[in-house]
Write an enzyme that holds these catalytic residues in place. Structure first.
Site, short mmCIF file in Angstrom:
data_model
loop_
_atom_site.label_atom_id
_atom_site.label_comp_id
_atom_site.label_asym_id
_atom_site.label_seq_id
_atom_site.Cartn_x
_atom_site.Cartn_y
_atom_site.Cartn_z
N HIS A 124 0.82 -1.21 0.00
CA HIS A 124 0.00 0.00 0.00
C HIS A 124 0.85 1.26 0.00
O HIS A 124 0.45 2.28 -0.55
CB HIS A 124 -0.93 0.03 1.23
CG HIS A 124 -1.76 1.26 1.29
ND1 HIS A 124 -1.38 2.37 2.01
CD2 HIS A 124 -2.93 1.58 0.70
CE1 HIS A 124 -2.29 3.33 1.86
NE2 HIS A 124 -3.24 2.87 1.08
N CYS A 125 2.04 1.21 0.60
CA CYS A 125 2.77 2.45 0.85
C CYS A 125 3.54 3.00 -0.35
O CYS A 125 3.26 4.09 -0.83
CB CYS A 125 3.74 2.24 2.02
SG CYS A 125 2.91 1.99 3.60
N ILE A 126 4.52 2.24 -0.85
CA ILE A 126 5.45 2.81 -1.82
C ILE A 126 4.80 3.19 -3.14
O ILE A 126 5.04 4.29 -3.66
CB ILE A 126 6.64 1.84 -2.05
CG1 ILE A 126 7.33 1.55 -0.72
CG2 ILE A 126 7.63 2.45 -3.03
CD1 ILE A 126 7.82 2.78 0.01
N ILE B 257 1.71 3.91 -3.67
CA ILE B 257 0.49 4.70 -3.47
C ILE B 257 0.76 6.04 -2.81
O ILE B 257 0.39 7.10 -3.32
CB ILE B 257 -0.53 3.90 -2.62
CG1 ILE B 257 -0.86 2.57 -3.29
CG2 ILE B 257 -1.79 4.73 -2.39
CD1 ILE B 257 -1.56 2.67 -4.61
N ASP B 258 1.42 6.02 -1.65
CA ASP B 258 1.53 7.22 -0.81
C ASP B 258 2.15 8.43 -1.50
O ASP B 258 1.66 9.56 -1.34
CB ASP B 258 2.31 6.91 0.47
CG ASP B 258 1.58 5.93 1.37
OD1 ASP B 258 0.45 5.53 1.01
OD2 ASP B 258 2.12 5.56 2.43
#
Length: 420
Positions: free
Chosen positions: A260-262, A264-265
């Site tokens: 989810h992080c790299i 998306i954020d």
């Protein structure tokens, strides 16, 4: 009955947080709109990698109670929002889960409560989206009648060294008093609390952390392409550079970025800059372009490996090893294996996969079969691609068995293997 905290969103972020709070002696209510998740948790079954069924059983024995009844939120002194924020079609965050959870709290907000948003989002969400909705629904005022803060989640699935209890917790409040209220709450079960100046600083800190990784991964991914063309071993380059004891941190290329992080954020930050300031965040957008094209690059390299031996990719069997976004977990969110399978299928390959953590894999529009006999499948495939290096794999052994072995993680040591 009253609770020290209600955690809204019982997934990869909310459940580990609930576990640590329970272990510290806090009374914890879990709220989720998914009835299946709530029923399974109530029966002692986990649906996340980092918590086993035994962990859930321990939490239930400690007083943890999952519910879908939002009226019970009123019984908690603190409410923490841990719901997902996927990308919308416009590349901004989809805040429907956040506003839904905020609405549930707002309808049950009592004076003196602390509300914390942990879901990753763009700077200003806590003040400009969450606060007005809470105030409108409750008739209370943030900073006066109740406390409001943002604290970015830092959950790293599968990390055996750092969990919710020993990863420093950043908090930023709507007012200084809100910051202190949030710091006091998290300080009860997390080793170190770091106070940010306010909610916007705390929101942006989370985006900076992941944008830093995103940009540096893009750097080595781009280097992987030209190093291959120049016959330079990038993995050896990185190992050599890593011996410098200052000013360098190693990042490694791969078939794409997942989780989810790299992937998306950083888009939240880029979207925020474009929408509010009217110009692009060029580093982020370039990094996104590079990382997003890595599955297609891997597919082209696969095609070239077959062509070099006089084999057509069309009609060939390509076996993908490890389809999760990270090693040793079952999480497939944004895994580069999915676009890679689509790229290979578009070239005419028959795609199969093996993953000890994934029993079924649905790649929309692409027929992908799972193999059970790993060694037999590796030996018979026209090309084997190591997408994720799970601990169950002996990459060198598998590379020796394979007709052709393409290692996208740089773990093989034998000359017969081809590396990214």
């Amino acid at each position: 009955m009253s609770y020290d905290v209600v955690i809204l969103g019982l997934g990869y972020v909310g459940l580990p947080l609930a576990q640590q709070a329970i272990r510290a002696g806090l009374s914890v209510l879990g709220f989720d709109v998914d009835e299946h998740v709530v029923k399974a948790l109530g029966a002692g079954f986990s649906h996340v990698d980092d918590l086993s069924d035994a962990d859930i059983g321990e939490m239930l024995a400690g007083g943890f109670r999952p519910t879908t009844d939002e009226t019970e939120i009123a019984q908690a002194r603190t409410a923490v929002i841990c719901v997902p924020t996927p990308l919308s079609e416009g590349d901004g965050p989809d805040l429907r889960a956040v506003t839904g959870a905020t609405g549930s709290i707002g309808r049950n907000l009592r004076p003196g409560m602390l509300v914390v948003l942990e879901s990753t989002t763009y700077p200003g969400t806590t003040d400009d989206v969450v606060r007005p909705l809470l105030e409108q629904l409750s008739g209370l005022t943030a900073g006066i009648d109740f406390h409001l803060a943002f604290s970015p989640e830092r959950i790293d699935p599968g990390n055996a060294s750092y969990g919710a209890h020993n990863t420093p917790k950043v908090v930023g409040g709507y007012t200084p008093a809100c910051t202190e209220a949030a710091a006091g709450f998290y300080g009860r079960f997390i080793e170190q609390v770091v106070r940010a100046r306010g909610t916007r600083e705390a929101e942006t800190a989370k985006l900076l952390e992941n944008t830093y990784r995103h940009v540096n991964i893009a750097l080595v991914n781009e280097m992987a392409r030209f190093c291959h063309e120049l016959d330079i071993d990038l993995w050896d380059v990185i190992n050599a550079a890593s011996t410098k004891p200052f000013g360098f941190q190693a990042f490694y290329p791969g078939p794409g970025v997942g989780g989810h992080c790299i992937p998306i954020d950083p888009n939240y930050l880029s979207h925020n800059v474009r929408s509010k300031l009217g110009y692009p965040f060029r580093f982020v957008e370039l990094a996104q372009e590079i990382n997003a094209t890595m599955p297609a690059y891997v597919a082209r390299r696969a095609q070239n490996l077959l062509n070099a031996d006089g084999e057509a990719v069309r009609g060939s069997t390509v076996l993908l090893l490890g389809i999760t976004y990270k090693a040793n977990i079952a999480d497939q969110r944004e895994s580069p294996a999915t676009p890679l399978a689509r790229q290979l299928a578009a070239l005419g390959a028959t795609v199969a996969y093996h993953d000890p953590h994934v029993r079924t894999w649905d790649v929309a529009g692409v027929p992908v079969s799972r193999v059970d006999d790993l060694e037999s499948a590796v030996a018979s495939a026209d090309l084997v691609i190591l997408v994720q290096n799970h601990r169950e794999y002996d990459a060198d052994h598998l590379a020796r068995l394979a007709k052709r072995f393409f290692d996208t993680r740089g773990v093989t040591t034998i000359r017969e293997a081809h590396r990214l």
